[in-house]
Design a protein around this motif. Structure first.
Motif, PDB file in Angstrom:
ATOM      1  N   VAL A   1     -11.982  10.229  -2.381  1.00  0.00           N
ATOM      2  CA  VAL A   1     -10.899  10.188  -1.408  1.00  0.00           C
ATOM      3  C   VAL A   1     -11.040   8.958  -0.525  1.00  0.00           C
ATOM      4  N   LEU A   2      -9.916   8.524   0.036  1.00  0.00           N
ATOM      5  CA  LEU A   2      -9.869   7.405   0.972  1.00  0.00           C
ATOM      6  C   LEU A   2      -9.364   7.924   2.311  1.00  0.00           C
ATOM      7  N   SER A   3      -9.754   7.254   3.386  1.00  0.00           N
ATOM      8  CA  SER A   3      -9.341   7.727   4.710  1.00  0.00           C
ATOM      9  C   SER A   3      -8.947   6.609   5.668  1.00  0.00           C
ATOM     10  N   ASN A   4      -9.012   5.375   5.212  1.00  0.00           N
ATOM     11  CA  ASN A   4      -8.731   4.241   6.083  1.00  0.00           C
ATOM     12  C   ASN A   4      -7.812   3.258   5.366  1.00  0.00           C
ATOM     13  N   PRO A   5      -6.703   2.839   5.975  1.00  0.00           N
ATOM     14  CA  PRO A   5      -5.799   1.883   5.328  1.00  0.00           C
ATOM     15  C   PRO A   5      -6.499   0.599   4.878  1.00  0.00           C
ATOM     16  N   ALA A   6      -7.556   0.212   5.582  1.00  0.00           N
ATOM     17  CA  ALA A   6      -8.257  -1.028   5.246  1.00  0.00           C
ATOM     18  C   ALA A   6      -8.948  -0.952   3.884  1.00  0.00           C
ATOM     19  N   ASN A   7      -9.224   0.258   3.419  1.00  0.00           N
ATOM     20  CA  ASN A   7      -9.922   0.429   2.141  1.00  0.00           C
ATOM     21  C   ASN A   7      -8.990   0.691   0.967  1.00  0.00           C
ATOM     22  N   VAL A   8      -7.703   0.681   1.215  1.00  0.00           N
ATOM     23  CA  VAL A   8      -6.726   1.045   0.186  1.00  0.00           C
ATOM     24  C   VAL A   8      -6.313  -0.185  -0.622  1.00  0.00           C
ATOM     25  N   PRO A   9      -6.488  -0.179  -1.950  1.00  0.00           N
ATOM     26  CA  PRO A   9      -6.074  -1.320  -2.770  1.00  0.00           C
ATOM     27  C   PRO A   9      -4.553  -1.432  -2.840  1.00  0.00           C
ATOM     28  N   PRO A  10      -4.022  -2.630  -3.149  1.00  0.00           N
ATOM     29  CA  PRO A  10      -2.566  -2.866  -3.092  1.00  0.00           C
ATOM     30  C   PRO A  10      -1.728  -1.906  -3.931  1.00  0.00           C
ATOM     31  N   ARG A  11      -2.109  -1.652  -5.180  1.00  0.00           N
ATOM     32  CA  ARG A  11      -1.288  -0.780  -6.033  1.00  0.00           C
ATOM     33  C   ARG A  11      -1.279   0.654  -5.505  1.00  0.00           C
ATOM     34  N   TYR A  12      -2.420   1.103  -5.038  1.00  0.00           N
ATOM     35  CA  TYR A  12      -2.525   2.441  -4.448  1.00  0.00           C
ATOM     36  C   TYR A  12      -1.649   2.519  -3.197  1.00  0.00           C
ATOM     37  N   ARG A  13      -1.724   1.483  -2.367  1.00  0.00           N
ATOM     38  CA  ARG A  13      -0.928   1.458  -1.138  1.00  0.00           C
ATOM     39  C   ARG A  13       0.556   1.557  -1.460  1.00  0.00           C
ATOM     40  N   ALA A  14       1.019   0.807  -2.469  1.00  0.00           N
ATOM     41  CA  ALA A  14       2.435   0.818  -2.821  1.00  0.00           C
ATOM     42  C   ALA A  14       2.886   2.212  -3.243  1.00  0.00           C
ATOM     43  N   GLU A  15       2.089   2.883  -4.066  1.00  0.00           N
ATOM     44  CA  GLU A  15       2.461   4.217  -4.535  1.00  0.00           C
ATOM     45  C   GLU A  15       2.364   5.246  -3.413  1.00  0.00           C
ATOM     46  N   LEU A  16       1.373   5.100  -2.555  1.00  0.00           N
ATOM     47  CA  LEU A  16       1.228   6.005  -1.421  1.00  0.00           C
ATOM     48  C   LEU A  16       2.425   5.890  -0.479  1.00  0.00           C
ATOM     49  N   MET A  17       2.855   4.656  -0.217  1.00  0.00           N
ATOM     50  CA  MET A  17       3.998   4.441   0.663  1.00  0.00           C
ATOM     51  C   MET A  17       5.277   5.013   0.057  1.00  0.00           C
ATOM     52  N   LYS A  18       5.452   4.886  -1.258  1.00  0.00           N
ATOM     53  CA  LYS A  18       6.623   5.473  -1.915  1.00  0.00           C
ATOM     54  C   LYS A  18       6.623   6.985  -1.772  1.00  0.00           C
ATOM     55  N   LEU A  19       5.455   7.585  -1.967  1.00  0.00           N
ATOM     56  CA  LEU A  19       5.346   9.037  -1.858  1.00  0.00           C
ATOM     57  C   LEU A  19       5.690   9.488  -0.444  1.00  0.00           C
ATOM     58  N   MET A  20       5.132   8.798   0.548  1.00  0.00           N
ATOM     59  CA  MET A  20       5.396   9.180   1.933  1.00  0.00           C
ATOM     60  C   MET A  20       6.855   8.951   2.300  1.00  0.00           C
ATOM     61  N   ALA A  21       7.432   7.827   1.867  1.00  0.00           N
ATOM     62  CA  ALA A  21       8.833   7.541   2.175  1.00  0.00           C
ATOM     63  C   ALA A  21       9.752   8.576   1.551  1.00  0.00           C
ATOM     64  N   SER A  22       9.445   8.999   0.332  1.00  0.00           N
ATOM     65  CA  SER A  22      10.260  10.020  -0.325  1.00  0.00           C
ATOM     66  C   SER A  22      10.215  11.327   0.457  1.00  0.00           C
ATOM     67  N   PHE A  23       9.033  11.707   0.922  1.00  0.00           N
ATOM     68  CA  PHE A  23       8.906  12.944   1.695  1.00  0.00           C
ATOM     69  C   PHE A  23       9.639  12.825   3.030  1.00  0.00           C
ATOM     70  N   VAL A  24       9.389  11.757   3.769  1.00  0.00           N
ATOM     71  CA  VAL A  24      10.017  11.577   5.083  1.00  0.00           C
ATOM     72  C   VAL A  24      11.531  11.539   4.945  1.00  0.00           C
ATOM     73  N   ASP A  25      12.029  10.755   3.992  1.00  0.00           N
ATOM     74  CA  ASP A  25      13.472  10.617   3.829  1.00  0.00           C
ATOM     75  C   ASP A  25      14.119  11.929   3.398  1.00  0.00           C
ATOM     76  N   SER A  26      13.428  12.675   2.541  1.00  0.00           N
ATOM     77  CA  SER A  26      13.966  13.966   2.103  1.00  0.00           C
ATOM     78  C   SER A  26      14.009  14.962   3.253  1.00  0.00           C
ATOM     79  N   GLU A  27      12.966  14.979   4.079  1.00  0.00           N
ATOM     80  CA  GLU A  27      12.949  15.890   5.218  1.00  0.00           C
ATOM     81  C   GLU A  27      14.044  15.525   6.232  1.00  0.00           C
TER      82      GLU A  27
END
Length: 253
Positions: free
Chosen positions: A16-42
């Motif tokens: 598991v990761l817990s700090n944005p500084a440790n997140v690789p670019p591809r992971y960050r992109a997919e994580l942001m998509k997942l969060m945006a989909s949830f936020v926008d849907s809510e």
């Protein structure tokens, strides 16, 4: 071997990761998509349901609807704060998209996202009155409950913790919907409910995404998904079918 590759191997092994500084670019992109989909849907879901509050047949029903709008907006805010850790403009976000925008009732876009935001396709369709809204909420809240169980295992720890806190509240929305449906049945609205079930069932089912894809495999490797879409959808179908049978309703084919 690159640092990113080492992190991907770590994630593939259940890390598991817990700090944005440790997140690789591809992971960050997919994580942001997942969060945006949830936020926008809510936010889109809350906006649509807000227009229905005053159509509730009684004070208790209107309070329940208002509570759902409040809690969905709060859930969006919780995840949006995590997006802010990655640089999202959280102050502007809530007013940046037309959350009340809807297609026509006859539209059928499958799982396609709209032009404006990352909401799930199901939140692009309009609600047609109180009975239709409660029926949609019954189906979608149960879909959210199934998806929350998967999201609670996410490899990005702050987000997984947020989803674990959100899950029981979303589960209560399903309970409120079931209570509302039971009251509508008692008032003789079974035919109207079953017509809404036939409309919303395939649209909610589409929110689980493609049965199989290379993208899904990649997300599982990163720990951003754990259960295949087909399994989540099957779980939702079985659990929701059981609820409809208990209520004396006919589930769509």
């Amino acid at each position: 071997m690159t640092e990113e590759m080492r992190i991907e191997e770590y994630l593939a092994q259940g890390g598991v990761l817990s700090n944005p500084a440790n997140v690789p670019p591809r992971y960050r992109a997919e994580l942001m998509k997942l969060m945006a989909s949830f936020v926008d849907s809510e936010l889109a879901g809350a906006a649509g349901f807000a227009d229905i509050i005053n159509q509730g047949p009684g004070i208790k029903e209107r309070i329940a609807a208002a509570r759902i709008v409040l809690e969905k907006t709060d859930h969006a805010g919780q995840v949006l704060r995590i997006m802010g850790d990655f640089g999202a403009d959280t102050d502007r976000y809530a007013t940046h998209h037309p959350w009340t925008a809807r297609l026509t009732r006859e539209a059928d876009i499958g799982a396609t996202r709209g032009e404006h935001d990352m909401r799930l396709a199901v939140f692009n369709y309009p609600l047609m009155g109180w009975t239709d809204a409660v029926t949609m909420n019954l189906l979608m809240s149960r879909a959210v409950a199934v998806q929350m169980a998967d999201f609670a295992q996410l490899s990005y720890q702050p987000l997984a913790e947020a989803f674990r806190a959100i899950a029981p509240v979303e589960a209560h929305h399903a309970e409120l919907a079931e209570e509302g449906i039971a009251k509508l049945i008692a008032n003789g609205e079974t035919a109207e409910i079953e017509a809404s079930l036939a409309y919303w069932w395939p649209r909610v089912a589409a929110s689980f995404g493609a049965t199989a894809s290379a993208k899904a495999d990649s997300l599982r490797a990163m720990g951003l998904r754990h259960v295949p879409n087909a399994e989540l959808k099957a779980r939702w179908e079985a659990e929701t079918h059981a609820v409809l049978v208990r209520l004396g309703l006919n589930a769509p084919a």
